[in-house]
Design a protein around this motif. Structure first.
Motif: not given
Length: 261
Positions: A70-82, A175-178
């Motif tokens: 997901l290269p276009d998804v910001p890293l904050v959202d990547v961490l939240s999803r993970a 997930p909000a901690v991202a």
């Protein structure tokens, strides 16, 4: 591009609670680095059936996949999803509200031909080197700003500081901690190399004072990641009187990822 990854457990008898990966997308140029430093829980438990290595492996695997796919998804959202995916894997069997539910520090870096994005949560560090040799430490220093006296008791830390306003944050079940992470985006032309280190490897600078982060990066470039970790182990063994280590554990898991972009 050249990458190097070294991760050693604190001792042979203790499982490594760190996680590290380098992801290279099949779709074109770019890449990503993931480094996690799992938080060792107190002996009285963490409300979870699973170990810290289980947690860091699950979260690290999800982060490796998502940062690349997901290269276009910001890293904050990547961490939240993970984090949401990892929490779902044990939500029905474990108490994810426990303050010591498995958790970890996080360093993410992702680069494309145009940019280098980064995310840092808690006390691991990302070093970026500019073309002129300038090294910048990208850090989350909230834990450093807490008086040492306030960290003396696990009970006080868990009740008043861990994942609380005015304290510090780690990646656990929420997930909000991202959104609490330190993040940024740099022009790709301003970064020729980077390195992610857990605090076990960062002891070379922060505990033993062998040099600053620029000197640490030079050691990585000239001698490699294993040389840095081996030197940390030598310093730990030599500090028999705990002049530098104080009350800290003698050895800690030590992980380094170095990448020349």
């Amino acid at each position: 591009m050249r990458t190097e990854l070294v991760s050693l457990p604190s001792t042979r008898e203790h499982p490594n609670e760190d996680f590290a990966s380098v992801g290279l997308p099949a779709s074109g140029p770019g890449g990503a680095v993931v480094v996690l430093d799992g938080v060792t829980p107190p002996r009285d438990g963490a409300g979870c059936l699973h170990s810290v290595p289980w947690f860091t492996a699950r979260l690290g695997g999800a982060l490796t996949e998502l940062t690349v796919s997901l290269p276009d998804v910001p890293l904050v959202d990547v961490l939240s999803r993970a984090l949401a995916r990892t929490a779902a894997a044990h939500a029905t069997t474990c108490d994810l509200s426990h303050p010591r539910t498995p958790q970890t520090t996080v360093v993410l870096a992702r680069w494309s031909p145009e940019t280098v994005e980064y995310l840092v949560l808690s006390d691991s560090v990302l070093l970026t080197e500019a073309p002129d040799g300038t090294v910048t430490a990208r850090r989350d220093d909230r834990l450093d700003r807490i008086p040492r006296s306030a960290l003396a008791s696990h009970a006080v830390v868990d009740a008043e500081l861990r994942n609380k306003e005015g304290g510090f944050f780690t990646a656990a079940a929420d997930p909000a901690v991202a959104a609490r992470a330190v993040t940024g985006t740099l022009p790709r032309a301003e970064v020729r190399a980077l390195a992610a280190l857990t605090d076990g490897a960062g002891r070379w600078v922060e505990t033993f004072g062998q040099g600053d982060w620029t000197a640490c990066f030079r050691l990585l470039r000239e001698r490699g990641a294993r040389a840095l970790v081996d030197r940390v182990r030598e310093l730990e063994r030599a500090d028999a009187d705990r002049v530098h280590l104080g009350r800290a554990k003698r050895h800690d898991d030590a992980t380094v990822v170095y990448a020349e972009l």
